[in-house]
Write an enzyme that holds these catalytic residues in place. Structure first.
Site, PDB file in Angstrom:
ATOM      1  N   GLY A  49       5.603  94.966  76.964  1.00 47.17           N
ATOM      2  CA  GLY A  49       6.158  95.470  75.723  1.00 47.17           C
ATOM      3  C   GLY A  49       5.679  96.888  75.498  1.00 47.17           C
ATOM      4  N   GLN A  54       3.746 104.549  71.002  1.00 48.32           N
ATOM      5  CA  GLN A  54       3.167 104.728  72.337  1.00 48.32           C
ATOM      6  C   GLN A  54       3.917 105.752  73.169  1.00 48.32           C
ATOM      7  OE1 GLN A  54       2.988 100.255  73.124  1.00 48.32           O
ATOM      8  NE2 GLN A  54       1.187 101.010  74.175  1.00 48.32           N
ATOM      9  N   CYS A 100      -3.327  96.877  77.064  1.00 49.79           N
ATOM     10  CA  CYS A 100      -2.370  97.746  76.382  1.00 49.79           C
ATOM     11  C   CYS A 100      -2.168  99.001  77.216  1.00 49.79           C
ATOM     12  CB  CYS A 100      -2.928  98.110  75.002  1.00 49.79           C
ATOM     13  SG  CYS A 100      -1.834  99.181  74.061  1.00 49.79           S
ATOM     14  N   LEU A 101      -0.918  99.458  77.299  1.00 51.62           N
ATOM     15  CA  LEU A 101      -0.624 100.657  78.084  1.00 51.62           C
ATOM     16  C   LEU A 101      -1.320 101.887  77.505  1.00 51.62           C
ATOM     17  CD1 LEU A 101       3.202 100.086  78.698  1.00 51.62           C
ATOM     18  CD2 LEU A 101       1.309  99.605  80.271  1.00 51.62           C
ATOM     19  N   HIS A 142       1.239  91.843  68.954  1.00 47.32           N
ATOM     20  CA  HIS A 142       0.633  93.054  69.526  1.00 47.32           C
ATOM     21  C   HIS A 142       1.507  94.282  69.229  1.00 47.32           C
ATOM     22  CE1 HIS A 142      -1.597  95.114  72.998  1.00 47.32           C
ATOM     23  NE2 HIS A 142      -0.574  95.927  72.771  1.00 47.32           N
ATOM     24  N   GLU A 143       2.821  94.127  69.433  1.00 50.44           N
ATOM     25  CA  GLU A 143       3.722  95.280  69.222  1.00 50.44           C
ATOM     26  C   GLU A 143       3.861  95.601  67.731  1.00 50.44           C
ATOM     27  OE1 GLU A 143       4.171  96.957  71.760  1.00 50.44           O
ATOM     28  OE2 GLU A 143       3.777  95.409  73.259  1.00 50.44           O
ATOM     29  N   HIS A 146       1.065  97.719  66.640  1.00 56.65           N
ATOM     30  CA  HIS A 146       1.232  99.142  66.976  1.00 56.65           C
ATOM     31  C   HIS A 146       1.991  99.879  65.870  1.00 56.65           C
ATOM     32  CE1 HIS A 146      -0.448  99.766  70.933  1.00 56.65           C
ATOM     33  NE2 HIS A 146       0.212  98.761  71.455  1.00 56.65           N
TER      34      HIS A 146
HETATM   35 NI    NI Z   1      -0.134  97.889  73.327  1.00 56.53          NI
END
Ligand code: NI
Length: 174
Positions: A49, A54, A100-101, A142-143, A146
């Site tokens: 995701g 991000q 997480c990216l 999680h998203e 963000h």
């Molecule tokens: Ni993330």
């Protein structure tokens, strides 16, 4: 096809609550291109995701897709979430590993509600409600975090399980 640069922890965009998308903006070419680029970025980074902050865009957008994961019985098809709201959540939590990216090379155990109900707009601007369970519910939470300026580290009850990927593979993976 264009993968975008991924903002990393320390970039203030990740800590700022993002803005709701006006419904009228969704059909515009530029907006649809942003969605496509977010999907390309998620796939290029092999993430499950990605949220708009991000990629440096402070708007309430996230995309999710899981082709295969040991924690799931079936894949999660590509889902575009615009202005998502968690309208109900399980009181029971499940703990599992997250990464997480925007937080390179780290994994940690995070408790998340076992299921959530979500209200959002899809990429056609239609209102959609759905229920997610298990790993899908985890990714949704999680998203959505963000979009409120939070990352998974904020959700760890403590940092004792925080692991570098290299050591995670040796000691932590279940
Ligand atoms: Ni993330």
């Amino acid at each position: 096809m264009a993968a975008l640069n991924v903002s990393k922890l320390g970039n203030p965009v990740l800590r700022k609550p993002s803005e709701a998308v006006p419904k009228e903006a969704i059909s515009s070419k530029a907006f649809q291109r942003l969605l496509d680029n977010m999907v390309d970025t998620m796939r290029a980074c092999e993430g499950v995701g990605i949220a708009a902050p991000q990629v440096g865009v402070s708007k309430q957008i996230a995309v999710i897709e899981v082709k295969h994961d040991a924690r799931m019985q079936q894949p999660i098809p590509l889902t575009v979430l615009i202005n998502p709201r968690i309208t109900a959540a399980a009181s029971t939590t499940l703990e599992d590993w997250e990464g997480c990216l925007s937080v390179n090379d780290l994994r940690g155990r995070v408790p998340r509600a076992a299921w959530v109900e979500v209200e959002m707009l899809n990429r056609k601007g239609e209102k959609v409600r759905f229920r997610a369970e298990g790993f899908f519910a985890r990714v949704v939470q999680h998203e959505c975090d963000h979009l409120a300026g939070r990352v998974f580290l904020d959700r760890m009850p403590n940092l004792l399980t925080l692991s570098h990927l290299e050591e995670f593979a040796r000691f932590c993976e279940e």
